[in-house]
Structure formats: structure tokens, C-alpha cells
Write a protein that holds these residues in place. Structure first.
Motif, PDB file in Angstrom:
ATOM      1  N   ASN B 109       0.988  -0.222  10.499  1.00 49.96           N
ATOM      2  CA  ASN B 109       1.123  -1.724   9.944  1.00 49.96           C
ATOM      3  C   ASN B 109      -0.403  -1.743   9.014  1.00 49.96           C
ATOM      4  O   ASN B 109      -1.342  -1.411   9.593  1.00 49.96           O
ATOM      5  CB  ASN B 109       1.041  -2.563  11.051  1.00 49.96           C
ATOM      6  CG  ASN B 109       0.833  -4.048  10.692  1.00 49.96           C
ATOM      7  OD1 ASN B 109      -0.286  -4.535  10.363  1.00 49.96           O
ATOM      8  ND2 ASN B 109       1.981  -4.978  10.725  1.00 49.96           N
ATOM      9  N   GLN B 454       1.836  -2.232   0.770  1.00 48.47           N
ATOM     10  CA  GLN B 454       3.156  -2.649   0.546  1.00 48.47           C
ATOM     11  C   GLN B 454       4.268  -2.035   1.194  1.00 48.47           C
ATOM     12  O   GLN B 454       5.582  -2.277   1.087  1.00 48.47           O
ATOM     13  CB  GLN B 454       3.052  -2.462  -0.852  1.00 48.47           C
ATOM     14  CG  GLN B 454       2.412  -3.818  -1.853  1.00 48.47           C
ATOM     15  CD  GLN B 454       2.559  -3.500  -2.986  1.00 48.47           C
ATOM     16  OE1 GLN B 454       2.163  -2.479  -3.679  1.00 48.47           O
ATOM     17  NE2 GLN B 454       3.200  -4.285  -4.019  1.00 48.47           N
ATOM     18  N   SER B 456       5.953  -1.822   4.310  1.00 52.70           N
ATOM     19  CA  SER B 456       6.745  -2.394   4.915  1.00 52.70           C
ATOM     20  C   SER B 456       7.658  -3.160   4.022  1.00 52.70           C
ATOM     21  O   SER B 456       8.954  -3.760   4.199  1.00 52.70           O
ATOM     22  CB  SER B 456       6.340  -3.165   6.052  1.00 52.70           C
ATOM     23  OG  SER B 456       4.826  -3.286   6.325  1.00 52.70           O
ATOM     24  N   GLU B 457       6.819  -3.977   3.102  1.00 52.88           N
ATOM     25  CA  GLU B 457       7.616  -4.764   2.161  1.00 52.88           C
ATOM     26  C   GLU B 457       8.799  -3.939   1.329  1.00 52.88           C
ATOM     27  O   GLU B 457       9.707  -4.476   1.265  1.00 52.88           O
ATOM     28  CB  GLU B 457       6.730  -5.357   0.874  1.00 52.88           C
ATOM     29  CG  GLU B 457       5.877  -6.681   1.465  1.00 52.88           C
ATOM     30  CD  GLU B 457       6.746  -7.935   2.071  1.00 52.88           C
ATOM     31  OE1 GLU B 457       6.397  -8.063   2.942  1.00 52.88           O
ATOM     32  OE2 GLU B 457       7.607  -8.132   1.132  1.00 52.88           O
ATOM     33  N   LYS B 460      11.953  -3.000   3.219  1.00 56.68           N
ATOM     34  CA  LYS B 460      12.828  -3.857   3.096  1.00 56.68           C
ATOM     35  C   LYS B 460      14.116  -3.738   2.041  1.00 56.68           C
ATOM     36  O   LYS B 460      15.330  -3.919   2.224  1.00 56.68           O
ATOM     37  CB  LYS B 460      12.352  -5.246   2.878  1.00 56.68           C
ATOM     38  CG  LYS B 460      12.001  -6.064   4.307  1.00 56.68           C
ATOM     39  CD  LYS B 460      11.690  -7.560   3.976  1.00 56.68           C
ATOM     40  CE  LYS B 460      10.518  -8.045   4.355  1.00 56.68           C
ATOM     41  NZ  LYS B 460      10.208  -9.225   3.688  1.00 56.68           N
TER      42      LYS B 460
END
Lengths: 322, 507
Positions: B109, B454, B456-457, B460
Motif C-alpha cells: 500500500n 498508482q 493499486s489503481e 483495477k
């Protein structure tokens, strides 16, 4: 010469007027000091909990790192705004938010008015009260419960609704994972939960309508429908307008908990809205500055919508909210 | 005149109230830092611990009292439910409301990573060798758990690869199939479980797989791993990095899932099914194949008591595309690191305090502490035979008082005491075996600025596209477009940053 003298007189009058208004204002302040004292806690509340935190918005212009604090984090100007407006997700977020907002206004907003008018026509007191109570109940359930109930009804694997479809020989529909059903499910849930509760204010407004107006309308031979249309509705119009403006102001905020629960990988293209995006980007992924930017932008959109609707309301001769 | 007085009064009132509020803030801060300083690492002290809770409710005091007795410390736990760990950890970091020990499980994270890198926490590596249990942490583990070469906490040592396939043995017997060894045989089993009425109730109400909305810990990654999909990243001889979803194997794994979905061999709503629902439905006999952590089998069997009493489970960890041993692969979750026990400098003020807290963590790794945090108190929660096999005697009490501590154990491997439950013993054995075939994530301890901010964005985009492909909403070109989109939106930068970091690390 004449011109300048009139101007001077005008000036004098203006300053005099100003002075007078100042004096009267002071006087009224003095006269109503207890009343002003009474708003003091409220004002304090707004300053502490609404205005001071707004100072935190400056982190939208920083690369904010918690341990460095606002003072220590580097300033980056409009970096996050540029990222927001150039990301393809931006238009998805804006259109999803605005479409759901429009659905809320166009489909949901008129329903409580209609229901309130219908309830008003019910003559059987006990029946009316019973209906009112029953339709209030969903309001007190949390979105978690409502979305879970929906899940049980709509899931493809043994969901009540899909089993019914199957029994009728129709194909099953995956309501929960298809983008095209999301908005229907969303607005359906909103209606189910909030419809009854939203009628309260209208019902209250209807009860104060002058009965003489109805009698007069009856004398003129108006039936029930006519009376509703020409007496009840105009009488509650100011309430409707006020609620509409308030609704517009808050609708952009409504979605989070509800939408977050409905959101999944397969319907994200229509389900991701500003609120859910702010939550995942900011709190889950720790991009505090960026999500503040998104939130700030959303706030601006909401402010613009409220101001527009207020102006519109005034144009149509209503009071507006400010 | 009177007015002026009024204004003054109001101002005074306003100032007073701000002072009161400010005082409140002050007090809270003061209460945060509790650990008593002292040179003696054995001195009685009080330790606060911000910890992750994997069960429904926090434990009662029984075990904490025992821990306090043995470590000569007063321990104060603050529990964060696992489901909301991201936002809770992030807000704790942002508001600096931490504890002496902070359990950090989400090391990728971005804000956690940035917090670690910023020097908010103590770097512990120089101190490890002073404590017997901490000294035993292997060099590999230390390196894997490091960020930019520095170890900012005690790593949780977990088994490398815990996943596998759990199959209903009684159903296999019913439909007359052997335990599958290849992916094709597994497909056959899924087909038979769907179409041949394995529960014998005359209704077409079963599926092969029961999966959940999790591409990593659910079926997809494990099955993919059997088919040769790399663990997040593949690195070639010359140091080129390729993300897993840009490989042929990944597409093959998606096709496998797609076939399961199209034929109805998997629960049709797996994309929105939660873990608890998945396990409950499996226990209710709605499906016969479960892919997940192998030790879940014990749980599934327990849940099925009274519902599916004839349930018999077989665990499989040697699935391959064609059945040859040389093809065996299984992905290693986080390279065997369950996270870090970190010590914020704002709470643990000096070296002496740090050493006292490290001593506490060291003590938690002792044999008797492991037994305490795993099985509870002897003869209250469990009994043990001469072979060190432990049996839980009071399941409810154990769940309530002991189970929550399982995820707080700094080390879970290499202890003599073990579970007597045959399924648990079997899964322990297979998990140990898995370690020989484990595929590590080569990028796990590498640094990429873009991934941190970025990652984890961007993930998606891929996750969404994978689901859509499996459910037939997009075709292969659509998926390729998504991969391109990933690269354009920052993925290419991640690749080059990782490649640079990889070269750096090799030197």
C-alpha cells in the motif's frame, strides 16, 4: 454645476442612508441580543466543525505526507488537478455521478409527492396511518441490510427472483454483475428505502392547506382530481421547491455507502462515482492529496448545481433557500 | 458600551472553548506514549499494540493475562478488523495515533510504504542478533521483508505457499472418478459434479467449483499457477520484467475459468460471492471443489457438521497441466512474509525502549508462547498427547479466546506442537511440500515509485478486464486493449522502474 450639486446631494443621501442602516443594524443587534446569543453555539459549531477543517483543503495542492504534516509537505501546484482531468476515469466518474444524480431527481423526487397526495385522499384514518407506518420502516434499515436483501433476491445462484424467472421458463438475469442493470437496481433500492420517509414533509405541508380553498373549489364544481391539481399542489409548491434545492445540494453526497456495496469489478464502468473513488483512492490506497482534489472538485460541482437551481427557483417567482 | 462588553464576553468564551478543545487534544497525545523507558530489557513495562483482527470479535482477557505473565509486560491491544485495515491503518498513520507495536500487513500500500521509507519507524536489523529468536530469522526472509534494503520491523514468518485444491472425496467415489492430477482431469471432475448429481437428491442443484470474488486468494491465481502463470512478475535471463497478465499462460488460465463459467461448472455468481458465503455454500453441499488455503479444509469439514455429515475431503497440491512432476508450480503469497511488526519512533522513544519491545516480540516466538497463541491454555482449551499432537477440547471457548491471536504470531513455522486433526495435519504436510515448488514474486522487494502511488489503481484495470473476459463480456482483443491501457496509464513506467531496481539489486 447643477450636475455636480445633484451628485453631491446624492452622495450625501447615500452616506446618510448607509449610516442610518448601520445604526438600525446596531440597534437591532442590541434589541435582539438574546436571540443572537442563542445562535452563538450554532455558529461556533459551524466554525469548528465545518469551516476550520476546510483549511485542510490546501493538501490538494501538495504531495501530502502525514508524518511531514501540512507545513512540511512539498507544494505541487495543480499537479493533482491535472492528473484528475487527464485521467480517463474522470469522465466516467463525472457521467456516472451526474446520471445517478439525474435519476434521483427525475425518477425518485416526484414519487413522494404523488404518494403524499394519494395518502391525503385516503379517508379511512386507520388504514392511512397503517400504510404510513409501514412505508417508513425501510428508512431505518442500513444500506448494508438493504443491499444484502437485494443480493438474496437477485443472485443467479438460487436467488428468489431468478428462480421465479427460471420457473416461468425465462432465462436468468445476472442483475448484480451486469452494468446495464445497475442503475435500475440502484434507483429501485433508493425508492424502496426512502420513499415513505420522504412523504412526511409533504404530508405535513398538505395538512396546513386552508380548507376554505377546498370548499370554494367544490362550489365551483371541482372534483377530487381538480382539487388536488388546483389547490393542494400549488399550496405545497414552495415546500417542493425548497426540498428540491436541498435535494440537489445533497444528492451528490448520497451515494457512497450504498454504491460502495453495489460496486464490483463487472459494473465498475457505470457504478464508480466520485464518493467511491475518493474512498478507494484516499483511504484505501493512501493518496490523500489526490482524493482531496477529487473531493474538492465534487464539492464545486455540488455548489454550482445548488446555485443554479436556486437562481432558477427565484426566476420562477419562488423564495429559494437563500 | 454594553454591546462592547458583550462582544468581549463572547470573545472570551470563544477563546476559552478553544483552549478546552486544545487541552483535550494534548491529553490524548500524552496518553499515547506509554512504554516506560529503562535500560533493563527485562523490566516490567507496558506495551500497546495496534493489531489486525481476523475473527468476528476481539478475544477476552484470558490469553492476554497469560501473555503478560510470561513476558513481564502489560499489553494493551487495539484491534482493527481485517476488512477495514487499509483505511484504519492509513488514518492511524495520517493522524499519528499509533501504538508501540503496529502490525502492518499491507506493505504494498503506497502510504504504508511511504511511511516506512520516510523513517517514521525504527530500522531493526542492527538489533536482531541480540535476541535469540529474532537472530534466527533467515537472511532470505530479512531481504524479502526489506524496503529499499532496510528492514523496518520484525517480519511475520509464514508458510511460503498455502494454497491448493480441496475436493469432496465422497462425491468422487459416487461419480466414479479418481483424484485428479491434471487440469483436464479436474475439468472432468467439475463436469461430473455438475451433471451427474453427486449428492444423489435427484435434482440438478450442484456445481463443480465454489469460488469467491477474489482473483488472488480464490481459484484463479492458484489454478493459473498450476498452468505456469508467473507470480505477478516474470523476469527473463537478461532482466526484462513482464507482468503476469501479459503472458500466454495467463490467457490460458482465463480460458480455463471461462470454460468453467460457460458450462456452469462454477457458481455463476462467483464474481460477487463473499468468502463466508462461499464456505457456507460448500459446506451445504452445493459444490464439490474448493480452491483456497489448504487448511480451510478443516474449517469446511467443521462447518458441514450436521448439514453434510458424509462429507469427506481430499486435498490436492500436485495439479499440473499434463501430470509430470517437473511442471509443478505454486505461487508463494507475499514470498512468505505476512507483514511487519513495526515500532513507530513517535511511540518508542529511544533505543532502550526499542530493545524492551523487541524482547517482547522475541518472547512471543518461544515454544510455549506459540502453543499459547495457537491452541490456548493446556487442559482448558486443548489437550496434548506424547507426540505433541494437540486437540482442541472446547471449540467454542477456543474460538472466542484463542483464535484471534493466531494472526498475531510472529512466527508460524518450525514448532514441535501440531494439530491432531487429520485434515489439518495433511494440509500442514502439503503446505510444507508446496515450499519446494513455490514460485516467488521477483518484484516483491523491488522499488517502483509509480507502483507505490498508482499500482493499486492500475491493478483495477486488469482485475476488471479479467473478470469480464471470464464472463464473456469482452474477447481476447478487449483484454489486450486493457493491458495496453494499463501500460499507457503508468504500467510501462512500473516495468522500467522495476527493471532498473532489479539491475540495482543484482549488483
Amino acid at each position: 454645476m447643477k450636475d455636480s450639486s445633484t451628485a453631491a446631494v446624492n452622495m450625501n443621501m447615500k452616506t446618510a442612508k448607509k449610516e442610518r442602516s448601520k445604526r438600525t443594524r446596531l440597534e437591532s443587534l442590541k434589541r435582539n441580543k438574546l436571540l443572537y446569543l442563542m445562535i452563538f453555539p450554532g455558529v461556533l459549531y459551524f466554525i469548528i466543525f465545518k469551516y476550520l477543517p476546510m483549511g485542510g483543503l490546501v493538501i490538494a495542492f501538495q504531495d501530502y505526507q502525514p508524518y511531514q504534516g501540512i507545513m512540511g509537505s512539498p507544494w505541487v501546484g495543480f499537479k493533482h488537478f491535472i492528473r484528475l482531468f487527464t485521467e480517463p476515469t474522470f469522465f466516467m466518474l463525472l457521467s456516472n455521478t451526474l446520471i445517478l444524480f439525474a435519476l434521483n431527481i427525475v425518477i425518485f423526487f416526484p414519487l413522494p409527492i404523488i404518494l403524499a397526495l394519494m395518502l391525503n385522499e385516503v379517508r379511512h384514518k386507520l388504514f392511512k396511518n397503517a400504510v404510513q407506518t409501514i412505508i417508513y420502516i425501510p428508512h431505518f434499515m442500513s444500506w448494508v441490510i438493504i443491499v444484502s436483501i437485494t443480493y438474496v433476491f437477485l443472485t443467479v445462484d438460487g436467488g428468489v427472483f431468478n428462480e421465479m424467472l427460471a420457473a416461468l421458463g425465462l432465462p436468468k438475469i445476472s442483475f448484480l454483475t451486469s452494468p446495464e442493470w445497475l442503475r435500475t437496481v440502484y434507483i429501485g433500492q433508493v425508492i424502496w428505502k426512502e420513499l415513505g420517509w420522504s412523504t412526511i414533509i409533504y404530508l405535513a405541508a398538505i395538512t396546513v392547506v386552508d380548507t376554505q380553498l377546498y370548499e370554494a373549489a367544490e362550489m365551483d364544481g371541482a372534483g377530487r382530481l381538480r382539487k388536488t391539481w388546483h389547490v393542494t399542489l400549488p399550496a405545497i409548491r414552495p415546500v417542493i421547491i425548497t426540498l428540491l434545492i436541498l435535494k440537489i445540494g445533497s444528492t451528490l453526497d448520497l451515494g457512497f455507502e450504498h454504491m460502495y456495496l453495489l460496486l464490483n469489478s463487472l459494473n465498475r464502468e457505470v457504478a464508480e462515482i466520485f464518493d467511491t473513488y475518493i474512498y478507494t483512492a484516499g483511504l484505501k490506497n493512501g493518496q490523500l492529496s489526490f482524493s482531496t482534489t477529487v473531493g474538492l472538485f465534487k464539492g464545486l460541482v455540488g455548489l454550482i448545481l445548488v446555485m443554479l437551481s436556486n437562481r432558477l427557483a427565484k426566476k420562477f417567482g419562488e423564495d429559494g433557500v437563500y | 458600551m454594553k454591546m462592547k462588553k458583550m462582544v468581549k464576553k463572547m470573545a472570551a468564551l470563544a477563546i476559552c472553548s478553544t483552549l478546552v478543545l486544545a487541552a483535550c487534544g494534548e491529553k490524548e497525545k500524552a496518553a499515547g506514549g506509554t512504554a516506560a523507558s529503562g535500560a533493563d530489557p527485562n523490566a516490567k513495562t507496558s506495551i500497546s499494540w495496534l493489531n489486525i483482527l481476523h475473527t468476528a470479535s476481539p478475544p477476552t482477557d484470558t490469553i492476554i493475562k497469560k501473555i503478560e505473565e510470561k513476558t513481564n509486560a502489560e499489553v494493551k491491544f487495539s484491534w482493527i478488523p481485517d476488512a477495514s485495515k487499509e483505511e484504519r491503518i492509513n488514518t492511524s498513520l495520517a493522524s499519528d495515533s499509533l501504538a508501540d507495536i503496529v502490525t502492518l500487513t499491507i506493505l504494498d500500500n503506497s502510504s504504508v510504504r511511504n511511511a516506512l521509507k520516510s523513517g517514521m519507524f525504527w530500522e531493526v536489523e542492527p538489533y536482531l542478533d541480540e535476541f535469540p529468536n529474532l537472530a534466527k530469522i533467515s537472511e532470505d526472509t530479512r531481504r524479502s521483508a526489506s524496503i529499499a534494503g532496510k528492514l523496518y520491523g520484525i517480519p511475520f514468518q509464514k508458510d511460503l505457499a498455502r494454497n491448493g485444491v480441496v475436493i469432496r472425496k465422497d462425491w468422487l467415489d459416487k461419480v466414479g472418478l479418481p483424484v485428479p492430477k491434471t487440469m483436464d482431469e479436474l475439468m472432468e471432475v467439475a463436469k461430473a459434479f455438475t451433471e451427474k448429481d453427486p449428492d444423489g437428491n435427484g435434482k440438478n442443484d450442484t456445481t463443480g467449483f465454489m469460488d469467491r470474488s477474489d482473483l488472488v486468494y480464490g481459484a484463479f491465481k492458484t489454478l493459473g499457477s498450476y498452468m505456469g502463470v508467473p507470480n505477478y512478475w516474470k523476469v527473463s535471463e537478461d532482466g526484462k520484467m513482464t507482468p503476469e497478465f501479459d503472458t500466454e499462460e495467463y490467457v490460458k488460465a482465463m480460458d480455463y475459468m471461462k470454460k468453467l463459467y460457460d458450462n456452469g461448472y462454477i457458481n455463476q455468481d462467483f464474481a460477487v460471492t463473499a468468502k463466508t458465503d462461499q464456505q457456507q455454500k460448500f459446506a451445504q453441499g452445493k459444490a464439490g471443489i474448493y480452491v483456497g488455503a489448504l487448511f480451510d479444509s478443516k474449517n469446511l469439514k467443521n462447518m458441514a457438521k450436521g448439514v453434510q455429515d458424509n462429507m469427506e475431503l481430499v486435498l490436492v497440491n500436485n495439479m499440473t497441466p499434463t501430470g509430470s512432476e517437473s511442471e509443478r508450480h505454486i505461487w508463494a503469497g507475499n514470498n512468505g512474509i505476512g507483514g511487519l511488526l513495526s515500532f513507530p519512533k513517535s511511540e518508542v522513544k529511544d533505543e532502550a525502549e526499542l530493545k524492551r519491545v523487541l524482547k517482547f516480540v522475541n518472547d512471543l516466538m518461544d515454544d510455549d508462547m506459540y502453543a499459547l497463541m495457537t491452541y490456548g491454555i493446556k487442559d482448558v482449551h486443548y489437550k496434548v498427547d506424547e507426540n505433541d499432537a494437540a486437540t482442541i477440547i472446547n471449540q467454542d471457548l477456543w474460538q472466542q479466546e484463542v483464535q484471534p491471536f493466531a494472526s498475531s504470531r510472529p512466527n508460524e513455522t518450525g514448532y514441535k506442537i501440531h494439530d491432531s486433526d487429520p485434515l489439518k495435519a495433511e494440509s500442514d504436510k502439503l503446505i510444507k511440500e508446496n515450499a519446494n515448488y513455490a514460485v516467488l514474486n521477483p518484484a516483491y522487494s523491488l522499488e517502483s515509485e509509480t507502483y507505490s502511488t498508482q499500482g493499486s489503481e492500475l491493478q483495477k484495470i486488469i482485475t476488471d478486464a479479467t473478470y469480464k473476459y471470464i464472463l464473456g463480456k469482452i474477447d481476447l482483443n478487449g483484454f489486450k486493449d486493457a493491458v495496453e491501457n494499463w501500460k499507457k496509464s503508468g504500467g510501462s513506467k512500473i516495468i522500467s522502474e522495476y527493471e532498473a531496481a532489479y539491475q540495482e539489486a543484482k549488483k
